[in-house]
Design a protein around this motif. Sequence first.
Motif, PDB file in Angstrom:
ATOM      1  N   LEU A 123       0.835  -1.200   0.000  1.00 50.21           N
ATOM      2  CA  LEU A 123       0.000   0.000   0.000  1.00 50.21           C
ATOM      3  C   LEU A 123       0.872   1.254   0.000  1.00 50.21           C
ATOM      4  O   LEU A 123       0.602   2.223  -0.710  1.00 50.21           O
ATOM      5  N   LYS A 132       0.076   5.257  -0.828  1.00 59.33           N
ATOM      6  CA  LYS A 132      -0.813   5.474   0.312  1.00 59.33           C
ATOM      7  C   LYS A 132       0.008   5.703   1.585  1.00 59.33           C
ATOM      8  O   LYS A 132       1.065   5.108   1.776  1.00 59.33           O
ATOM      9  N   LEU A 139      -7.389  -1.356  -3.060  1.00 55.03           N
ATOM     10  CA  LEU A 139      -7.430  -0.026  -3.666  1.00 55.03           C
ATOM     11  C   LEU A 139      -8.339   0.027  -4.894  1.00 55.03           C
ATOM     12  O   LEU A 139      -8.374   1.039  -5.592  1.00 55.03           O
ATOM     13  N   TRP A 174     -12.883   0.472  -1.930  1.00 57.18           N
ATOM     14  CA  TRP A 174     -13.076   0.005  -0.557  1.00 57.18           C
ATOM     15  C   TRP A 174     -14.497  -0.444  -0.291  1.00 57.18           C
ATOM     16  O   TRP A 174     -14.737  -1.440   0.374  1.00 57.18           O
TER      17      TRP A 174
END
Length: 265
Positions: free
Chosen positions: A27, A32, A240, A258
């Motif tokens: 991630l 992110k 994602l 999500w």
Amino acid sequence: MGISIVVTSGKGGVGKTTTTANVSTVLASLGKKVCMVDLDIGLRNLDAVMGLTNRIVYDIVDVAQHRVVVSQALVRDPRFEDNLYLLAASQFADKYVLDKDSVGSIVGELKQRFDFVMIDCPAGIEYGFQNAVSIADGALVVTNPEVASVSDADRVVGILENMNMPITPHLIINRIRKNMINEGTSMKIDDIVNHLGIPLLGIVIDEDRVISASNSGRTVAFDQYSEAGRSYQNIARRMLGEDIPLDLSDHTKKVGFWGRVFGKK
């Protein structure tokens, strides 16, 4: 505001810490902001798996007892620019030093700064587990294709469902051995998914490269020769919203952002 995801199982030794580390690093590599929180008070393994032990000065207990503020206890992983941080557990404190309010306050503050707060949950379903799941928006339930592991995961799923989390718990089946499935000596993926009754987010093949990577203080997710590494890459990308089918003929449904991945209500 970010989201908090607890990585749990009920049973110890199924790969929660490895899952937390690998999913978090992917991630972070995808841009992110991620903070890993180790709530396994007294044992503390996440820093060792990540190769960050020597960087730890303060831990979550120091924050909870107001000796330092959260930002002082965060350990940055320099391999991921400014995208990945760790809040370590204490090796010496008693697990009862934390409570739901203190953990909730810390995680709430982290959610204001990070896209994902990934919580490495202690084994069992008692005090430490209750602290971890009570402040999470959703959960990744990790299990192995073994009767005892699935039985414990089933108990955890029941507890999580009764909590009515904003984000539906999802399943990761770890340490899959294809030869045993083909020989009929291991539980089948379909049987595990049907028994636990929560959506399957990914499967991870059992291989030596995972252990080798952990022993070296790195994650296997970026090993181009690792099938397990590719699995972790796919799990994070599904989170994602990328449409990546599961590598099983019976599980090729695609997933979305999500809301669909975690079943946000």
